[in-house]
Design an enzyme around this catalytic site. Structure first.
Site, short mmCIF file in Angstrom:
data_model
loop_
_atom_site.label_atom_id
_atom_site.label_comp_id
_atom_site.label_asym_id
_atom_site.label_seq_id
_atom_site.Cartn_x
_atom_site.Cartn_y
_atom_site.Cartn_z
N ASP A 64 0.83 -1.19 0.00
CA ASP A 64 0.00 0.00 0.00
C ASP A 64 0.87 1.25 0.00
OD1 ASP A 64 -2.50 1.36 0.26
OD2 ASP A 64 -1.90 1.83 2.30
N THR A 97 -3.28 4.94 -3.84
CA THR A 97 -2.24 5.72 -3.18
C THR A 97 -0.92 5.66 -3.94
OG1 THR A 97 -1.92 3.81 -1.77
CG2 THR A 97 -3.18 5.62 -0.88
N THR A 98 -0.61 4.51 -4.54
CA THR A 98 0.60 4.44 -5.35
C THR A 98 0.40 5.27 -6.62
OG1 THR A 98 0.71 2.16 -4.59
CG2 THR A 98 2.32 2.84 -6.22
N ASP A 394 -8.69 -1.17 2.23
CA ASP A 394 -8.75 -0.53 0.91
C ASP A 394 -10.02 -0.96 0.18
OD1 ASP A 394 -6.32 0.52 1.41
OD2 ASP A 394 -5.37 -0.16 -0.44
P1 ADP Z 1 -2.74 1.78 -5.75
O1 ADP Z 1 -2.04 1.89 -4.43
O2 ADP Z 1 -2.55 3.00 -6.58
O3 ADP Z 1 -4.15 1.35 -5.63
P2 ADP Z 1 -2.26 -0.83 -6.79
O4 ADP Z 1 -1.01 -1.59 -6.54
O5 ADP Z 1 -3.48 -1.24 -6.06
O6 ADP Z 1 -1.95 0.68 -6.55
O7 ADP Z 1 -2.53 -0.90 -8.35
C1 ADP Z 1 -3.64 -0.33 -8.92
C2 ADP Z 1 -3.55 -0.40 -10.42
O8 ADP Z 1 -3.57 -1.74 -10.88
C3 ADP Z 1 -4.75 0.29 -11.03
O9 ADP Z 1 -4.32 1.15 -12.06
C4 ADP Z 1 -5.57 -0.87 -11.58
O10 ADP Z 1 -6.30 -0.49 -12.72
C5 ADP Z 1 -4.54 -1.88 -11.92
N1 ADP Z 1 -5.08 -3.23 -11.91
C6 ADP Z 1 -5.66 -3.87 -10.87
N2 ADP Z 1 -6.06 -5.10 -11.22
C7 ADP Z 1 -5.71 -5.26 -12.53
C8 ADP Z 1 -5.84 -6.33 -13.47
N3 ADP Z 1 -6.41 -7.47 -13.14
N4 ADP Z 1 -5.38 -6.13 -14.72
C9 ADP Z 1 -4.79 -4.97 -15.05
N5 ADP Z 1 -4.64 -3.94 -14.20
C10 ADP Z 1 -5.08 -4.06 -12.95
MG MG Z 2 -4.90 -0.45 -4.94
#
Ligand code: ADP
Ligand code: MG
Length: 560
Positions: A64, A97-98, A394
């Site tokens: 996170d 958040t990322t 989250d």
């Molecule tokens: P954050 O802390 O920003 O939420 P995450 O590590 O949760 O970061 O990553 C979120 C990103 O991953 C988003 O841009 C989301 O669209 C993408 N994402 C999540 N699941 C998938 C998937 N199955 N296929 C492609 N992209 C995905």
């Molecule tokens: Mg996320």
């Protein structure tokens, strides 16, 4: 030469450290890029986790952004802004958040060559602001509403959103399992804004799959006295009494001064103490309650008394648990046992004490108001369960947001690519430098799909080219990175959905942060704070020096 002879104007205190101009701005941008590099690899379903351990020996494994940024303890004044926006994204929306940190850093990175070439930051800021408001409008246009669907359909849509959030986490392997659990929990508490109505209890041991949802309240069995084992452990529709008083034999003579003229009277004082507690217990029993919980201690005498009358009791229940029991069962917490009327008693369909792993849990299910839910999380290591809890948080936030705003956008970089294309098209229609700046902004948005590819080990250039082509042709506005094959796919069709508010908030916050950093051209370090730091360092040195000196003295003494 003449200028050298002029007296120097002293404006700031001696020792003030100032850095200004272009160099300063570039150094701030570099610091922000460095921060983003720290969390870059965690983005997306194939993102890696970070293990952070501090000097106290606490280890945290997390994916996170906000958690990591918090633990990093950034001291650079410019880069601190990034950890602030990550935190605000976390409290506002709960996810992304990322994303927000990456976007802000990328906006700055794209601005850097312009700043180096002498472009005034304000031209950049103005263009960035325009681009951001256009992007936000576009997102609102593109977002798909889930309003007006039936509850069943809504539930399915929401669990897709939750699954997308969870897919990037440690518990991503079981995302469907947890997503439906989260959706059930959020729907159970309805429109209530109090997040703490969803309790998460962590019980180490077992596997993730052993986690379960209680539509009601569950908490760990509290400390109990002898006699507890004789109490019944399961009730059907019991009445529940919640107290905030001690049920213990108190030595009343400690509270008051008592003078006795006749030693025989002593017995009457002891009897009075017993009468007080028996009176209290009797009133509890008479109320008709079958379950008595108290925030304060319930002693051995009371435990045995209740056991003899087939009543279950638990003392020292944590305040938050007691509040949730109250909310769920409709009971009101009492501070006296006098006049307990029926209205203050709560009820539920089933109460039982159950073994979960090697802990015993008190579980209230089938509660009338239904406005509570408890997720009991199981799993191996402590760090694992902690991270699972953060991930569920989250997901819970996301589902709540989606339920409230009820619009979703395609994830996997699809929405980012579409906005990027839109801004590029717009840039072509305008003249002047701002064309370049808006293009830079549009390019920066591509960081999300690019990072998703990089983290999954795909050829980012290749995938991005395909995505650009797809979006430019207007055929696939919903195409994003396909994390399973390394190609591109329709994110909507693959159910990679995110609430629109995640993207809206992220773009807003990232643009603001980038503009803020671009508008700073001077950092002044106050000499006072520096000397305070110096003192602290000096005293720390003295502290370290002290024992050493004493140690030497000791040896000297012995030698003598
Ligand atoms: P954050 O802390 O920003 O939420 P995450 O590590 O949760 O970061 O990553 C979120 C990103 O991953 C988003 O841009 C989301 O669209 C993408 N994402 C999540 N699941 C998938 C998937 N199955 N296929 C492609 N992209 C995905
Ligand atoms: Mg996320």
């Amino acid at each position: 030469m003449a200028s050298m002879l002029q007296p120097q104007i002293i404006l700031l205190k001696e020792g003030t450290d100032t850095a200004q101009g272009k160099g300063q701005l570039i150094s701030n941008i570099n610091a922000c890029t460095a921060v983003a590099d720290a969390v870059r690899t965690t983005l997306g379903p194939r993102g890696m986790d970070k293990l952070v351990h501090d000097e106290k020996g606490n280890t945290t494994i997390s994916n996170d952004g906000a958690t990591i940024m918090n633990l990093l303890d950034i001291v650079h004044p410019g880069a601190k802004i990034l950890s602030d926006i990550a935190r605000s994204q976390d409290s506002e929306v709960g996810d992304g958040t990322t994303t927000v940190v990456l976007l802000a850093a990328e906006f700055l990175k794209e601005a850097k060559p312009f700043v180096e070439d002498g472009v005034h930051p304000h031209s950049l800021i103005r263009s960035y602001r325009t681009a951001s408001s256009m992007a936000l409008k576009k997102i609102e246009e593109l977002a798909v509403s889930i309003e007006g669907k039936s509850l069943e359909e809504k539930k399915q849509l929401l669990s897709k959103c939750a699954a997308t959030t969870l897919s990037s986490k440690l518990i991503g392997g079981e995302k469907e399992f947890f997503a439906s659990m989260v959706v059930d929990a959020v729907i159970a508490i309805g429109n209530d804004d109090r997040l703490n109505l969803i309790g998460i209890k962590k019980v180490p041991g077992g596997t993730m799959r052993d986690s379960f949802l209680v539509k009601g309240v569950a908490f760990k069995k509290t400390f109990s006295y002898a006699g507890f084992e004789q109490q019944p452990k399961k009730f059907l529709s019991p009445k529940i009494l919640l107290l905030n008083i001690e049920l213990e034999l108190k030595s009343e003579k400690e509270n008051a001064e008592i003078r006795l003229s006749d030693p025989l009277q002593y017995q009457s004082i002891v009897d009075a103490e017993w009468n007080i507690i028996y009176d209290k217990l009797d009133k509890c029993v008479k109320s008709g309650a079958k379950i008595v919980l108290s925030r304060l201690a319930i002693g051995d005498l009371a435990t045995q008394y209740f056991a003899d009358r087939d009543i279950f009791c638990a003392g020292r229940v944590a305040e938050e648990d007691l509040k949730r029991v109250a909310a769920a069962t409709g009971a009101a917490v009492q501070t006296t046992v006098n006049n307990i009327i029926d209205e203050v008693l709560g009820s539920c369909e089933v109460f039982e004490e159950r073994q979960v792993g090697n802990e015993r849990f008190n579980i209230f299910s089938g509660c009338p108001s239904g406005q509570t839910a408890t997720i009991v999380l199981r799993g191996g290591a402590d760090q694992f369960i902690e991270e699972a809890e953060r991930s569920l948080h989250d997901a819970i936030m996301i589902v709540r947001r989606a339920l409230k705003n009820s619009t979703v956008v395609p994830g996997g970089g699809a929405i980012d690519m579409e906005i990027s294309k839109y801004l590029r098209q717009h840039a072509r229609t305008i003249a002047g430098k701002s064309q370049l700046f808006i293009n830079a902004y549009a390019k920066a948005l591509e960081v999300i799909p690019r990072q998703l590819c990089d983290n999954a080990g795909f050829d980012a250039t290749d995938v991005l080219n395909k995505l650009r082509q797809k979006h430019a042709s207007g055929e696939g506005p919903n195409y994003g990175v396909d994390i399973n094959t390394g190609g591109i796919a329709d994110s909507f069709a693959n159910f990679v959905w995110e609430p629109a508010v995640v993207k809206i908030n992220a773009i807003n916050a990232a643009t603001e942060a980038a503009c803020l950093i671009l508008s700073v051209d001077e950092t002044v370090k106050n000499p006072k704070s520096e000397s305070a730091q110096g003192e602290a360092a000096a005293s720390a040195m003295a502290g370290r020096g002290g024992p050493a000196m004493r140690g030497r003295g000791g040896r000297g003494m012995r030698r003598r």
